[in-house]
Structure formats: structure tokens, C-alpha cells
Design an enzyme around this catalytic site. Structure first.
Site: not given
Ligand code: F6P
Length: 411
Positions: A140, A187, A195, A308
Site C-alpha cells: 500500500d 469498453r 491499497g 501482491r
Molecule cells: O495491507 C495490504 C493489503 O493487501 C491491502 O491492500 C488490502 O486491503 C488488504 O491487505 C487485504 O487483506 P487480506 O490479506 O486480509 O485479504
């Protein structure tokens, strides 16, 4: 002659990772492990964040074992366990943690995390005197690192956290790739980006070619929504292939016409142990309003865990190595309650220890996207943001199908 023992021989350093994972966590663990063991520490890994210090403990030995720091995620596993009592878990787990630190003879703890994990570490340092070093991480990019970005002769306080460079590169590529399918169907694609309450990562989609972006830092009030729809229509009509990408942060506050309130869309209202709900779904609402209001076909896409996931980027790899150098410096000076950071925004080649500094963990906290990085009237990121990002990633070549064909009329 018997060689002299290393400076920290006989001492143990333990590493834990807490919160959401990132592609740069294994790189951080490996780099810290390497430097600590070079100084003579035995290095342990605590599994599943603070959870690994509860009960009988869940600890592994990382010293003198092969490690793959390029591989994304964390080999130690992660959790959002909070050592301190919360509404969700009123139990005070600190005594268990202290007991395990003693039982496993852990002398120094390195907590790799965002504001939550490092905030808890800081509290343990302050209240219990545990020698702790924080290490930043988050996709984030909202953990305050006091990193200065010099732009047009001015210093802007930016943020640079390991994990963000890899994630932003993925989002940039994702947005760039979306163009071909959007063009094929003429589209508008509404791309939702993680984030939490910060729009840093959404800027990656903009760098990758998204024409319009919405971030949580600027609420989408009833009035701003009207302007937004006009801008979307203009951008769509202007686009040569009648296709655009609109990037939206998951935490955008959006005016709900029926309820007449600003709403955030939650994937789940259940709170984690630090009191955070999970966001998700705003792109569907915005996309269907685009369909209805503008009569233009639109689709929502949630990028979810894509940024991620996967391997550590080259920038992140060097960033984590550089910050681990600073951890070694802190260890040598026995300075705890500190977190290494980059003092200024630099390109890959200048990611070196002399450009780092440390900050007191008492001063960390969340840092949203700076106003200088976002043009709230145009719903776009500014040149200052482009400049910020250009330190971290190369702007992708925005692919275009450049050929046009004459229309054939019936004879
Ligand atoms: O804080 C990192 C993050 O990937 C955020 O961007 C997202 O809102 C959250 O974690 C998602 O959490 P989880 O891993 O519990 O799905």
C-alpha cells in the site's frame, strides 16, 4: 592461532513478518538474515507473525540454510495477530510473548511489517524494553518513511516501502495489458486496485496507461461524481479506439445516490485484530453507474492479490538489501526502537547504504498520497507522481495498434 569470535557470537536475532504479504518479504528476510549471521548472530524465524510467539512458540532456524530471496511472499508465513488486547481479542498476549522470547533466548527482534506490526513492536520496546528493530513493508506504500523526493527544486515528503516497487510494477503492467481487450470490445474497464486508505498503488495503473484514476484521499461527493462522469465521457470519446481504463482504489469513498451518503464498499465487514475491515467491490458499482449514466459498455475488474503475488522486482531486491545494510549498522550500534528507511528517492543504482537513514519507530504511522501527486479536478496523477514513480520503475511502452483500414462501401 584460534580465530577471534564474531562480535555477536552467542546472541540470537529473530525475524517475524506480519500483515499482508508482499513480493519483497523473502528478500527482506534473507538480507537481514545474511547480515545478522555475518555479525555472529544465530538467526531464527518466527512463524506466522506475532502468533509464532504465543503458546509454546513456532520458531525455525534460518542460520546457515539456503534461502531464495527472489521468491515472493514470506517463507515465515504471516498473520494479523495483535499481541495487545483488542475488541476482537481482549486477551493480553504480551506475557506469552515475553515468556517465549526468554525460553528461546532471543536477544533482538526484527519485525517486518507495516504500521500495525511495527506499531506493536514499538510498544513492546517502549513498555517491556524488548530490543526491537522495525523493517518496513507494504504494497500500500502508506507507512511513513520520511523519504524525500526532490521535484523541481522542492522537497516532497514521499513514502518508499519494500513491496510497493514490485506491486506497482505489476499494476502498471496489468493496466497496460487491459487495453487490448478493452479496445476489442470498445469498453470502459474499471480496474480496482488494493491499497486500503491510500492511493499510491493506483498510480501504477495510471503510469500503465489508465486515463482516469480515483483515490481514497479525495472523496467522490455528489458534485465530484458529476464532474467525474463528464471526464470519463470526454476521455472515452477522445480515445482513438473507443476504449479506456479507469483505475479506482479499493478504498474510494463514493456518493450513494439512494442513501445520500458517502460509502466505502466492504468485501467483508468482519474486522481483523487491528480493527480493519476488508475493502472490495467499488469497481462494480462505478462500472454499473457508467453503464447507466453514459450508456457506454463498462466492465469491472478487481486486480486483487495480483500485485501482491509473484517474484520480487529488481528494485525491491536492492532496496531490501540496502535497508538490511542499515539494520547491520543499527545492530552494531545497539540502537533499538528504530526503523531503516531511504532518506531520499533514488534510482536503482543509488540504492546504497549512504542514502539510508533511520527513524524512531515512535514517529511511524500512515501516510496518505500527497496532494502534490494527484490532480483532483482532472482525476489524474500529476507529473510530480510520474517523477516519483520514474525512480522505481521504467514507464512501459504503451502498446498501440497503429494501423487503420479503409471502410468498404457496397458497390
Ligand atoms: O495491507 C495490504 C493489503 O493487501 C491491502 O491492500 C488490502 O486491503 C488488504 O491487505 C487485504 O487483506 P487480506 O490479506 O486480509 O485479504
Amino acid at each position: 592461532m584460534k580465530p577471534k569470535s564474531k562480535i555477536f557470537s552467542g546472541k540470537t536475532l529473530a525475524i517475524l513478518t506480519g500483515g499482508g504479504d508482499t513480493p519483497a518479504l523473502n528478500s527482506s528476510i534473507e538480507s537481514i538474515r545474511n547480515r545478522a549471521s555475518m555479525l555472529g548472530f544465530k538467526v531464527y524465524g518466527i512463524r506466522k507473525g506475532w502468533k509464532g510467539l504465543l503458546g509454546n512458540g513456532d520458531i525455525i532456524n534460518l542460520t546457515h540454510h539456503p534461502y531464495d530471496g527472489w521468491y515472493g511472499g514470506t517463507a515465515l508465513s504471516s498473520s494479523r495477530t495483535n499481541p495487545f488486547p483488542t475488541k476482537k481479542n481482549p486477551e493480553n498476549r504480551v506475557p506469552q510473548i515475553l515468556k517465549n522470547l526468554k525460553n528461546y533466548k532471543i536477544d533482538v527482534l526484527v519485525s517486518i511489517g507495516g504500521d500495525d506490526t511495527n506499531g506493536a513492536a514499538k510498544k513492546l520496546y517502549e513498555t517491556e524494553g524488548i530490543p526491537v528493530i522495525g523493517f518496513p513493508k507494504t504494497i500500500d506504500n502508506d507507512l511513513r518513511t520520511h523519504t524525500m523526493h526532490s521535484y523541481l527544486g522542492q522537497d516532497v515528503e514521499a513514502v518508499l516501502c519494500p513491496g510497493f516497487p514490485s506491486a506497482v510494477q505489476s499494476i502498471m503492467e496489468f493496466a497496460n495489458r487491459m487495453r487490448t481487450t478493452c479496445e476489442s470490445h470498445q469498453r470502459i474497464c474499471v480496474l480496482e486496485v488494493m491499497g486500503r486508505d491510500a492511493g499510491w498503488l493506483t498510480g501504477g495503473a495510471f503510469y500503465g496507461g489508465a486515463e482516469i484514476s480515483l483515490v481514497p484521499e479525495f472523496e467522490m461527493t455528489r458534485e465530484r461524481k458529476e464532474v467525474f462522469f463528464d471526464k470519463v465521457k470526454e476521455a472515452y470519446m477522445r480515445s482513438p479506439k473507443k476504449a479506456i481504463v479507469v483505475a479506482v482504489s479499493e478504498g474510494v469513498r463514493w456518493w450513494d445516490d439512494e442513501r445520500e451518503t458517502l460509502e466505502v464498499v466492504y468485501a467483508s465487514s468482519e474486522l481483523d485484530e487491528y480493527g480493519h475491515p476488508r475493502f472490495g467491490g467499488i469497481s462494480g458499482i462505478i462500472s454499473s453507474e457508467i453503464n447507466q449514466r453514459l450508456g457506454i459498455e463498462s466492465r469491472a475488474q478487481i486486480t486483487g492479490y495480483y500485485p501482491r503475488s509473484g517474484n520480487c522486482s529488481e528494485y525491491d531486491r536492492k532496496l531490501t538489501v540496502t535497508l538490511a545494510d542499515k539494520v547491520a549498522d543499527l545492530l552494531l550500534r545497539e540502537e533499538y526502537g528504530q526503523m531503516p528507511v531511504m532518506a531520499k528517492m533514488v534510482k536503482h543504482i543509488e540504492l546504497e547504504e549512504y542514502n539510508t537513514s533511520t527513524i524512531d519507530m515512535g514517529t511511524i504511522g500512515n501516510r496518505p498520497l500527497q496532494t502534490v501527486y494527484y490532480d483532483k479536478d482532472e482525476f489524474t496523477f500529476t507529473n510530480a507522481y510520474h517523477d516519483f514513480l520514474s525512480h522505481i520503475v521504467d514507464k512501459p511502452e504503451i502498446n498501440e495498434f497503429r494501423y487503420d483500414f479503409p471502410v468498404v462501401l457496397p458497390e
